[in-house]
Enzyme design. Structure first.
Site, PDB file in Angstrom:
ATOM      1  N   ASP A 332     -26.314 -26.200  29.976  1.00 53.39           N
ATOM      2  CA  ASP A 332     -25.598 -26.213  31.253  1.00 53.39           C
ATOM      3  C   ASP A 332     -26.158 -25.176  32.231  1.00 53.39           C
ATOM      4  OD1 ASP A 332     -24.654 -24.312  29.361  1.00 53.39           O
ATOM      5  OD2 ASP A 332     -22.971 -23.835  30.685  1.00 53.39           O
ATOM      6  N   GLU A 333     -26.001 -25.474  33.492  1.00 58.66           N
ATOM      7  CA  GLU A 333     -26.248 -24.522  34.586  1.00 58.66           C
ATOM      8  C   GLU A 333     -27.547 -23.735  34.448  1.00 58.66           C
ATOM      9  OE1 GLU A 333     -21.769 -23.236  35.837  1.00 58.66           O
ATOM     10  OE2 GLU A 333     -22.579 -22.283  34.060  1.00 58.66           O
TER      11      GLU A 333
END
Ligand code: NGO
Length: 519
Positions: A332-333
């Site tokens: 993620d991210e």
């Protein structure tokens, strides 16, 4: 009416009210009040009374059923003070006892159970040991709330007579606990596991690494914990789990039919590793430890071979400590990783996990890469990513941030938590259907439901409980119970009655004004 008359009338009626309240006649728990609600409940108007001469009998020679019986006895002894001996029996003729049996019944599948309560006996049977375990959670909820007390209580210990037939809707049901932003002790995680088990959950995802801390001992890269595990959000001393402690957690969870899913987040969310080993950085320079709460600034050096050796070593050790089938690879991210680097990186990481015999799970961004057969994508924010994962044939773990993130505040006055995704009041947490949330993600595409608790603002067990309860019983119901007929107006009454149970378990829960609590 003259005033003295009115006063005496009031006095008499309050005496009647008080004497009713104090009556020793126990209020039977209606089987229809259970959370999560069972598939089918038929009450028979009778009641079974647990007494000091009640025994728990195991029908048939099953070690696992015997263990289930011992677990049940352990749960019922503290509040009742009864002996509750556990032994084998060949038939159910002796009245006044509880009988447990594993018996071939494909209708209840791997996790279902059948429970029959009459005035003479309680009989619990299941196809598999997990079913017995879940049936035991139902028995606990059918007893007065004070059964959860850790000291002897006075009660008639009656169970309402009913036939219950039950099994879960979704195969994977669980929660994620972020032990990286703030570290939580083995004791805290065990309590968390017990609370999951009470609601028939079967999965605990541990977020073991992030920018602020590395929480699992890796023997081939010892500085990850020696240095990378030394701090947490806000600074101060944190910690990590030794491999022995982690194994102990895995066993504790497995004894409660809970699979631990360990996550090592990458290529972003890796500052703790980058601070511990200079060679993982593209410029060969270790970063500083980080105790803030920004996201998206760190990345492993995807172009260096040592990075893949590191990942292979970490997942190799983790796979050998983890009997469960899944390793979570984060993903993620990764705003500090170029997209053209992220794609081949995540693809190679999936290969490494597969090589170690495990199934990769990643946050929904992993759908940008080509997903290996079996890889699960965890929907948290981006429905386009999740639809892309489905298009590639992957199953989805449903963790929509605006519904299931338990670090979200209930409302603007909540003393802890964030609100970037939403304020999630107890009703909002309950009013959604995983199979109807995103167009194109249907029941058959969903691997399970997971409610994450991120810990930027959560520092101790009391904080954990306050953010998790009372939303969590609702997630358990969404994951376990049939969707048909579900309604907040009906559920909130059950949840209100459930308050005394959470209280007896010592849970510090948020007393939402949306729920008619009954003390
Ligand atoms: C995001 C982010 C986490 C944060 C969390 C806070 C995901 C998958 N990545 O969820 O690092 O802690 O929000 O709510």
């Amino acid at each position: 009416m003259r005033l003295p008359h009115l006063l005496s009338l009031l006095l008499i009626s309050s005496v009647i009210f008080i004497s009713c309240k104090n009556s020793s006649e126990p209020v039977l728990i209606d089987a229809a009040d259970l959370i999560p609600k069972p598939v089918s409940v038929t009450s028979n108007g009778e009641s079974f009374q647990l007494t000091d001469s009640t025994s728990i009998y195991i029908l048939g020679e099953s070690q696992e059923a015997l263990q289930a019986g011992q677990y049940l006895a352990e749960k019922l002894r503290p509040a009742t003070g009864f002996k509750l001996t556990v032994s084998n029996a060949t038939e159910t003729s002796k009245p006044g006892n509880i009988y447990l049996q594993i018996s071939a019944d494909s209708a209840s599948g791997n996790e279902g159970y059948e429970l029959h309560v009459t005035k003479d006996r309680v009989k619990l049977s299941a196809n598999k040991p997990a079913g017995l375990f879940y049936g035991i959670q139902t028995i606990r909820q059918l007893l007065p709330a004070s059964i959860e007390s850790s000291s002897v209580q006075q009660s008639a210990w009656k169970i309402a007579g009913a036939d219950i037939s039950d099994h879960p809707l979704y195969p994977l049901r669980g929660s994620m606990l972020d032990v990286a932003r703030h570290f939580f002790s083995v004791t805290d995680v065990k309590r968390y596991i017990d609370l999951l088990a009470y609601y028939k959950m079967n999965l605990l995802h541990l977020h073991l690494s992030d920018d602020q801390g590395w929480r699992i001992e890796i023997k081939s890269w010892p500085n990850l914990t020696a240095h990378g595990g030394s701090t947490q959000v806000g600074g101060g001393k944190a910690g990590f789990y030794t491999q022995e402690e982690y194994k102990d957690l895995v066993k504790y969870a497995a004894d409660r039919f809970i699979t631990i899913v360990p996550e090592i987040d990458m290529p972003g969310h890796t500052n703790a590793a980058l601070a511990s080993y200079p060679e993982l950085n593209c410029n060969d320079t270790a970063t500083k430890l980080y105790t803030g709460t920004e996201v998206g600034f760190s990345t492993l050096c995807t172009k260096k071979e040592i990075t893949y050796k590191f990942i292979d070593d970490v997942f190799g050790e983790l796979a050998s400590l983890t009997p469960g089938p899944y390793l979570h690879i984060g993903g993620d991210e990764s705003h500090a990783t170029k997209k053209e680097d992220y794609i081949p990186f995540m693809s190679r990481v999936q290969d490494i996990v597969k090589k170690h015999g495990k199934i990769p799970i990643g946050w929904d961004e992993i759908a940008l890469t080509s997903l290996q057969p079996g890889t699960i994508a965890q929907f948290w924010a981006d429905s386009a990513n999740s639809k892309e994962a489905v298009r590639q044939g992957a199953k989805i773990m449903m963790s929509p941030a605006n519904k299931t993130y338990m670090d979200m505040q209930y409302d603007s006055t909540t003393r802890l938590g964030l609100h970037w995704a939403a304020y999630i009041e107890v009703d909002s947490a309950y009013i959604w259907n995983p199979a109807k949330l995103v167009n194109g993600i249907n029941y058959e595409n969903i691997a399970g439901i997971e409610a994450p608790l991120w810990s930027e603002t959560v520092t101790n067990m009391d904080d954990i409980e306050y953010m998790v309860f009372p939303r969590f019983p609702g997630y358990a119901e969404i994951a376990w119970s049939p969707e048909k007929g579900r309604s907040w107006d009906e559920y909130k009454i059950r949840l209100g009655k459930h308050g005394s149970r959470m209280k007896a378990m010592g849970i510090d829960f948020y007393k939402s004004a949306k729920v008619p609590w009954i003390e």
